[in-house]
Design a protein around this motif. Structure first.
Motif, PDB file in Angstrom:
ATOM      1  N   ASP A 166      17.197   8.926  -1.478  1.00 35.79           N
ATOM      2  CA  ASP A 166      16.933   8.737  -0.051  1.00 35.79           C
ATOM      3  C   ASP A 166      17.052   7.263   0.314  1.00 35.79           C
ATOM      4  O   ASP A 166      16.891   6.383  -0.532  1.00 35.79           O
ATOM      5  CB  ASP A 166      15.513   9.228   0.292  1.00 35.79           C
ATOM      6  N   GLU A 167      17.320   7.004   1.572  1.00 39.16           N
ATOM      7  CA  GLU A 167      17.352   5.625   2.049  1.00 39.16           C
ATOM      8  C   GLU A 167      15.926   5.081   2.111  1.00 39.16           C
ATOM      9  O   GLU A 167      15.029   5.746   2.621  1.00 39.16           O
ATOM     10  CB  GLU A 167      18.002   5.548   3.434  1.00 39.16           C
ATOM     11  N   ILE A 168      15.732   3.909   1.557  1.00 37.02           N
ATOM     12  CA  ILE A 168      14.437   3.237   1.647  1.00 37.02           C
ATOM     13  C   ILE A 168      14.684   1.810   2.138  1.00 37.02           C
ATOM     14  O   ILE A 168      15.832   1.378   2.279  1.00 37.02           O
ATOM     15  CB  ILE A 168      13.692   3.235   0.296  1.00 37.02           C
ATOM     16  N   GLY A 169      13.615   1.084   2.390  1.00 36.89           N
ATOM     17  CA  GLY A 169      13.742  -0.284   2.860  1.00 36.89           C
ATOM     18  C   GLY A 169      13.401  -1.282   1.778  1.00 36.89           C
ATOM     19  O   GLY A 169      13.104  -0.920   0.625  1.00 36.89           O
ATOM     20  N   TRP A 170      13.461  -2.544   2.158  1.00 43.58           N
ATOM     21  CA  TRP A 170      13.119  -3.630   1.234  1.00 43.58           C
ATOM     22  C   TRP A 170      12.523  -4.770   2.049  1.00 43.58           C
ATOM     23  O   TRP A 170      13.041  -5.110   3.121  1.00 43.58           O
ATOM     24  CB  TRP A 170      14.360  -4.111   0.484  1.00 43.58           C
ATOM     25  N   ALA A 171      11.412  -5.328   1.564  1.00 49.80           N
ATOM     26  CA  ALA A 171      10.739  -6.416   2.272  1.00 49.80           C
ATOM     27  C   ALA A 171      10.670  -7.645   1.386  1.00 49.80           C
ATOM     28  O   ALA A 171      10.222  -7.562   0.233  1.00 49.80           O
ATOM     29  CB  ALA A 171       9.330  -5.992   2.680  1.00 49.80           C
ATOM     30  N   PRO A 172      11.117  -8.801   1.882  1.00 51.44           N
ATOM     31  CA  PRO A 172      11.045 -10.031   1.086  1.00 51.44           C
ATOM     32  C   PRO A 172       9.643 -10.611   1.083  1.00 51.44           C
ATOM     33  O   PRO A 172       8.874 -10.423   2.025  1.00 51.44           O
ATOM     34  CB  PRO A 172      12.028 -10.960   1.806  1.00 51.44           C
ATOM     35  N   TRP A 173       9.319 -11.335   0.035  1.00 47.91           N
ATOM     36  CA  TRP A 173       8.044 -12.052  -0.048  1.00 47.91           C
ATOM     37  C   TRP A 173       8.152 -13.450   0.556  1.00 47.91           C
ATOM     38  O   TRP A 173       7.143 -14.110   0.775  1.00 47.91           O
ATOM     39  CB  TRP A 173       7.595 -12.145  -1.509  1.00 47.91           C
ATOM     40  N   LEU A 174       9.377 -13.907   0.795  1.00 53.18           N
ATOM     41  CA  LEU A 174       9.625 -15.177   1.461  1.00 53.18           C
ATOM     42  C   LEU A 174      10.249 -14.899   2.819  1.00 53.18           C
ATOM     43  O   LEU A 174      10.823 -13.829   3.035  1.00 53.18           O
ATOM     44  CB  LEU A 174      10.564 -16.054   0.620  1.00 53.18           C
ATOM     45  N   THR A 175      10.151 -15.849   3.710  1.00 55.97           N
ATOM     46  CA  THR A 175      10.655 -15.633   5.059  1.00 55.97           C
ATOM     47  C   THR A 175      12.169 -15.814   5.115  1.00 55.97           C
ATOM     48  O   THR A 175      12.676 -16.891   4.793  1.00 55.97           O
ATOM     49  CB  THR A 175       9.997 -16.619   6.049  1.00 55.97           C
ATOM     50  N   ASN A 233       0.806  -1.217   0.000  1.00 52.47           N
ATOM     51  CA  ASN A 233       0.000   0.000   0.000  1.00 52.47           C
ATOM     52  C   ASN A 233       0.841   1.269   0.000  1.00 52.47           C
ATOM     53  O   ASN A 233       0.399   2.297  -0.491  1.00 52.47           O
ATOM     54  CB  ASN A 233      -0.933   0.018   1.218  1.00 52.47           C
ATOM     55  N   ASP A 234       2.048   1.217   0.581  1.00 53.34           N
ATOM     56  CA  ASP A 234       2.837   2.449   0.692  1.00 53.34           C
ATOM     57  C   ASP A 234       4.228   2.301   0.096  1.00 53.34           C
ATOM     58  O   ASP A 234       5.135   3.034   0.442  1.00 53.34           O
ATOM     59  CB  ASP A 234       2.928   2.891   2.157  1.00 53.34           C
ATOM     60  N   ARG A 235       4.399   1.359  -0.811  1.00 53.20           N
ATOM     61  CA  ARG A 235       5.720   1.128  -1.390  1.00 53.20           C
ATOM     62  C   ARG A 235       6.172   2.342  -2.187  1.00 53.20           C
ATOM     63  O   ARG A 235       5.361   3.017  -2.845  1.00 53.20           O
ATOM     64  CB  ARG A 235       5.718  -0.112  -2.281  1.00 53.20           C
ATOM     65  N   PRO A 236       7.460   2.683  -2.137  1.00 44.75           N
ATOM     66  CA  PRO A 236       7.972   3.810  -2.930  1.00 44.75           C
ATOM     67  C   PRO A 236       7.780   3.560  -4.425  1.00 44.75           C
ATOM     68  O   PRO A 236       7.995   2.453  -4.910  1.00 44.75           O
ATOM     69  CB  PRO A 236       9.467   3.833  -2.566  1.00 44.75           C
ATOM     70  N   LEU A 237       7.364   4.586  -5.144  1.00 39.98           N
ATOM     71  CA  LEU A 237       7.116   4.458  -6.573  1.00 39.98           C
ATOM     72  C   LEU A 237       8.065   5.310  -7.413  1.00 39.98           C
ATOM     73  O   LEU A 237       8.147   5.128  -8.620  1.00 39.98           O
ATOM     74  CB  LEU A 237       5.669   4.861  -6.893  1.00 39.98           C
ATOM     75  N   ALA A 238       8.772   6.248  -6.770  1.00 39.29           N
ATOM     76  CA  ALA A 238       9.675   7.147  -7.490  1.00 39.29           C
ATOM     77  C   ALA A 238      11.124   6.806  -7.171  1.00 39.29           C
ATOM     78  O   ALA A 238      11.445   6.394  -6.050  1.00 39.29           O
ATOM     79  CB  ALA A 238       9.384   8.593  -7.100  1.00 39.29           C
ATOM     80  N   PHE A 239      11.988   6.977  -8.148  1.00 33.25           N
ATOM     81  CA  PHE A 239      13.415   6.771  -7.928  1.00 33.25           C
ATOM     82  C   PHE A 239      13.956   7.903  -7.062  1.00 33.25           C
ATOM     83  O   PHE A 239      13.617   9.068  -7.269  1.00 33.25           O
ATOM     84  CB  PHE A 239      14.155   6.711  -9.263  1.00 33.25           C
ATOM     85  N   THR A 240      14.785   7.555  -6.111  1.00 33.70           N
ATOM     86  CA  THR A 240      15.239   8.511  -5.114  1.00 33.70           C
ATOM     87  C   THR A 240      16.639   8.169  -4.637  1.00 33.70           C
ATOM     88  O   THR A 240      17.070   7.008  -4.728  1.00 33.70           O
ATOM     89  CB  THR A 240      14.266   8.508  -3.909  1.00 33.70           C
ATOM     90  N   ALA A 295      12.723   2.597   7.339  1.00 32.31           N
ATOM     91  CA  ALA A 295      12.293   2.301   8.703  1.00 32.31           C
ATOM     92  C   ALA A 295      12.445   3.542   9.574  1.00 32.31           C
ATOM     93  O   ALA A 295      13.426   4.276   9.469  1.00 32.31           O
ATOM     94  CB  ALA A 295      13.143   1.163   9.267  1.00 32.31           C
ATOM     95  N   LYS A 296      11.461   3.791  10.414  1.00 33.54           N
ATOM     96  CA  LYS A 296      11.509   4.965  11.310  1.00 33.54           C
ATOM     97  C   LYS A 296      12.370   4.609  12.521  1.00 33.54           C
ATOM     98  O   LYS A 296      12.249   3.548  13.103  1.00 33.54           O
ATOM     99  CB  LYS A 296      10.106   5.349  11.753  1.00 33.54           C
ATOM    100  N   SER A 297      13.250   5.564  12.862  1.00 33.84           N
ATOM    101  CA  SER A 297      14.145   5.330  14.000  1.00 33.84           C
ATOM    102  C   SER A 297      13.431   5.631  15.309  1.00 33.84           C
ATOM    103  O   SER A 297      12.423   6.283  15.341  1.00 33.84           O
ATOM    104  CB  SER A 297      15.399   6.188  13.879  1.00 33.84           C
TER     105      SER A 297
END
Length: 202
Positions: A20-29, A11-18, A200-202
Motif C-alpha cells: 500500500d502507499e504510505i508516507g514518510w516524514a523527515p526528522w529535519l526540516t 505513535n501511528d507509524r506503519p510497522l508492517a511491510f506493505t 496522507a488522507k485525500s
C-alpha cells in the motif's frame, strides 16, 4: 516540521511491510518550495519532486541530489538491455526488505507487482522476508541482492553462477548489482533521516 508532527508520526507509524502507499516524514526540516533557487530546481531534476519532503530535504545539497536522481533514473529506466524492469524492482524491494526500510519496500514492491503482474509473490517476499521460496530465478535475484546488502564482499562467483544458470546475462547481472547496491545505500539514508507514516488522507 514541528515537534508535535514528529511525535504524532511516532505513535501511528506503519510497522508492517506493505504494498500500500504510505508516507514518510523527515526528522529535519526540508526546504520549502518558495526557497528553491534555479540551482535547487536543477538538483531536483524533476519538478514534481518538490512535492516530496524527502527530495526537498535532499535538495539542501542540490549537486549531490542531482547526481543521485540521475543515477536512480539510469538504473531503473534505462531498459535498452539487461534485466527487465520487474526484476530491477524486485532487487530493490528485496534490498529494502532486508534493510528494514518499510517505505522503500512499499514503493518498489508496488513497482515490481506492476511490471511482473505477480502481486502475490511480491507480497510473500514482504510477509516471509528474503528467505522466501518463490522460483529459482527470483530466488537467485533475491539472494544476490541480499548478499550485496549484507556486505558487498558476500556477493561472489557463486551468486554470479547461480544468476547465469537462472537466465541472466552479464548486463542483467550488472543491472541487479546496481539496483541492489543503490537501494542498500538509499535505504540507509532514508532510515537515518526520517520515518514512515500512514498515507496522507485525500
Amino acid at each position: 516540521m514541528s515537534e508535535t508532527t514528529i511525535a504524532s508520526s511516532q505513535n501511528d507509524r506503519p510497522l508492517a511491510f506493505t504494498q500500500d502507499e504510505i508516507g514518510w516524514a523527515p526528522w529535519l526540516t526540508p526546504l520549502s518550495e518558495d526557497h528553491l533557487t534555479e540551482r535547487h530546481w536543477a538538483g531536483l531534476v524533476d519538478a514534481s519532486r518538490a512535492k516530496s519532503p524527502y527530495f526537498m530535504l535532499l535538495a539542501r545539497d542540490p549537486e549531490i541530489l542531482e547526481a543521485r536522481t540521475k543515477t536512480d533514473r539510469d538504473i531503473f529506466y534505462n531498459l535498452a538491455g539487461g534485466l527487465p524492469r520487474a526484476e530491477r524492482e524486485l532487487s530493490a524491494a528485496a534490498a529494502s526488505r532486508k534493510n528494514g526500510c518499510i517505505f522503500c519496500a512499499s514503493v518498489h514492491a508496488r513497482f515490481a507487482s506492476t511490471y511482473s503482474k505477480r502481486r502475490q509473490d511480491i507480497q510473500r517476499l514482504l510477509d516471509e522476508s528474503v528467505s522466501v521460496d518463490i522460483d529459482e530465478r527470483w530466488n537467485a535475484v533475491i539472494a544476490a541482492s541480499v548478499a550485496l546488502v549484507r556486505t558487498p564482499a558476500a556477493f561472489d562467483v557463486r551468486d554470479v553462477e547461480r544468476l547465469r544458470v537462472s537466465g541472466l546475462d552479464d548486463l542483467g547481472i550488472v543491472d541487479l548489482i546496481y539496483s541492489a547496491a543503490f537501494f542498500s545505500w538509499a535505504n540507509r539514508l532514508m532510515l537515518s533521516l526520517g520515518e514512515p507514516t500512514p498515507a496522507a488522507k485525500s
